[in-house]
Design a protein around this motif. Structure first.
Motif, short mmCIF file in Angstrom:
data_model
loop_
_atom_site.label_atom_id
_atom_site.label_comp_id
_atom_site.label_asym_id
_atom_site.label_seq_id
_atom_site.Cartn_x
_atom_site.Cartn_y
_atom_site.Cartn_z
N TYR A 280 9.49 21.12 23.21
CA TYR A 280 9.60 19.66 23.14
C TYR A 280 8.79 19.07 21.99
CZ TYR A 280 7.86 14.96 24.06
OH TYR A 280 7.44 13.66 23.90
N TYR A 281 7.61 19.59 21.72
CA TYR A 281 6.74 18.98 20.72
C TYR A 281 7.38 18.99 19.33
CZ TYR A 281 2.80 19.05 24.04
OH TYR A 281 1.98 18.85 25.11
N TYR A 282 8.14 20.02 19.03
CA TYR A 282 8.78 20.11 17.70
C TYR A 282 9.79 18.98 17.48
CZ TYR A 282 11.24 22.09 13.68
OH TYR A 282 11.82 22.28 12.44
N VAL B 90 -3.31 20.25 8.49
CA VAL B 90 -2.36 19.21 8.83
C VAL B 90 -3.13 17.91 9.03
CG1 VAL B 90 -0.74 20.82 9.93
CG2 VAL B 90 -2.44 19.64 11.34
N GLU B 91 -2.43 16.81 8.86
CA GLU B 91 -3.07 15.49 9.04
C GLU B 91 -2.82 14.90 10.42
OE1 GLU B 91 -2.97 16.56 5.02
OE2 GLU B 91 -1.20 16.24 6.27
N LEU B 92 -1.71 15.30 11.03
CA LEU B 92 -1.32 14.80 12.34
C LEU B 92 -0.91 15.97 13.21
CD1 LEU B 92 1.05 11.90 11.17
CD2 LEU B 92 -1.22 11.58 12.15
N ALA B 93 -0.93 15.77 14.53
CA ALA B 93 -0.47 16.83 15.43
C ALA B 93 -0.07 16.23 16.76
CB ALA B 93 -1.56 17.88 15.64
N VAL B 94 0.86 16.89 17.42
CA VAL B 94 1.22 16.55 18.79
C VAL B 94 0.54 17.58 19.69
CG1 VAL B 94 3.12 16.25 20.44
CG2 VAL B 94 3.43 15.60 18.04
N VAL B 95 -0.32 17.09 20.58
CA VAL B 95 -1.07 18.00 21.45
C VAL B 95 -1.08 17.46 22.88
CG1 VAL B 95 -2.57 18.70 19.54
CG2 VAL B 95 -3.33 16.91 21.09
N GLN B 96 -1.30 18.34 23.82
CA GLN B 96 -1.41 17.97 25.21
C GLN B 96 -2.71 17.19 25.43
OE1 GLN B 96 -2.32 20.91 28.46
NE2 GLN B 96 -0.08 20.98 28.51
#
Length: 320
Positions: free
Chosen positions: A38-40, A80-86
């Motif tokens: 999902y995160y991708y 990386v400058e941004l990330a999607v994390v739990q």
């Protein structure tokens, strides 16, 4: 071609060292997750919106990864400058607790916005006498393997209901893939499914043995949520599973779009402005994003400090 090769090497290395070209002249990179997860696609949806507006002439690109831990490591390294994390992983990392105790606090970590995450569905077998969470007491409930995310959410669900592992019949510790057959055969009374719904494993339990969903409601729920900022109210939507005609009260661990204090407040503010200018389009770019509201994205399930630019934007728009 050189940049493409460098990006591939970066992914293969698990966001290792920062190549020279990464400092200038390339898109902002968002660490996401596995391509099949999902995160991708969620990160891809955010990039599509940002690239449409290109605030300050800046574009973005998505990097696949193995998930939250890899993304947080990449943010620390500046890869990386941004990330999607739990959300729970972000809380642990920021405080330097849990799996991040050895590496220490990631004090510079900041939240930009909240995204939908994985929700809990409790299913009980027919004839088990389970109509509420309180009825789990004394029953055979699968909690999942120790150390797994499934186990963590099962324990959180019990905690929210004012129960503990000791209140159950001897705890069952099956893999997610094993629990539906055991539920349908009557070897366990209830199972806890955490993920993006509908989940194939839960679909099988509902369709093959008429397992019944149990709403996550209890007198202790609000107190639990107050002390566990990484968990929020949620619902498994009606129609997600055959015969489920009403929304089912649930719990959710949000995903967060995060950055660090190295990112300027002005840049973060401009990115959020671009996202909110295209918010309806964003929520239609992936099924899991549907139903997300601007208010949800500004407040729900964010257990770490907001980035200064996000704090300013949400203050200006009345979302704080």
């Amino acid at each position: 071609m050189g940049r493409l090769v460098a990006v591939c090497m970066l992914v293969a290395a698990g966001f290792a060292s920062v190549p020279a070209w990464a400092e200038t002249g390339r898109p902002v990179l968002i660490g996401s997750g596995e391509v099949t997860g999902y995160y991708y696609p969620a990160a891809g949806a955010l990039c599509r919106v940002l690239n449409k507006e290109a605030p300050g002439g800046q574009t973005c690109a998505v990097l696949p990864s193995s998930g939250s831990a890899a993304n947080l490591a990449a943010l620390r390294a500046g890869t990386v400058e941004l990330a999607v994390v739990q959300a729970q992983a972000a809380q642990f990392a920021q405080a330097g607790t849990g799996p991040f105790k050895e590496i220490g606090p990631f004090a510079e970590l900041r939240a930009i916005m909240s995204l939908p995450g994985e929700s809990v569905l409790v299913l009980a077998r027919q004839g088990a006498g389970i109509e509420s969470l309180a009825d789990l007491k004394g029953k055979r409930v699968n909690l999942g393997r120790p150390g797994s995310f499934q186990r963590a959410m099962a324990e959180a669900t019990l905690d929210a209901a004012g129960l503990s592992e000791g209140d159950l019949a001897p705890a069952v510790e099956l893999e997610l893939s094993e629990q539906t057959p055991e539920l349908c055969e009557g070897n366990i009374d209830a199972a806890i499914y955490t993920g993006f719904h509908p989940m194939p494993e839960a679909e099988m339990a509902v369709s093959e043995c008429d397992a019944q969903p149990i709403a996550i409601k209890s007198k202790t729920l609000e107190s639990f949520l107050k002390h566990h900022a990484w968990v929020t109210h949620a619902s498994v939507r009606k129609g997600s599973y055959d015969g489920v005609k009403d929304d089912i009260a649930s719990l959710q661990v949000r995903a967060l779009l995060v950055s660090t204090t190295r990112m300027s407040g002005e840049t973060t503010h401009d990115w959020l402005k671009a996202i909110h200018a295209n918010f309806t389009a964003l929520t239609h770019l992936h099924p899991v994003l549907r139903g997300l509201t601007k208010a949800d994205s500004a407040r729900d399930g964010i257990p770490i400090p907001l980035h200064d630019g996000a704090d300013k934007f949400y203050g200006e728009t009345g979302l704080k």
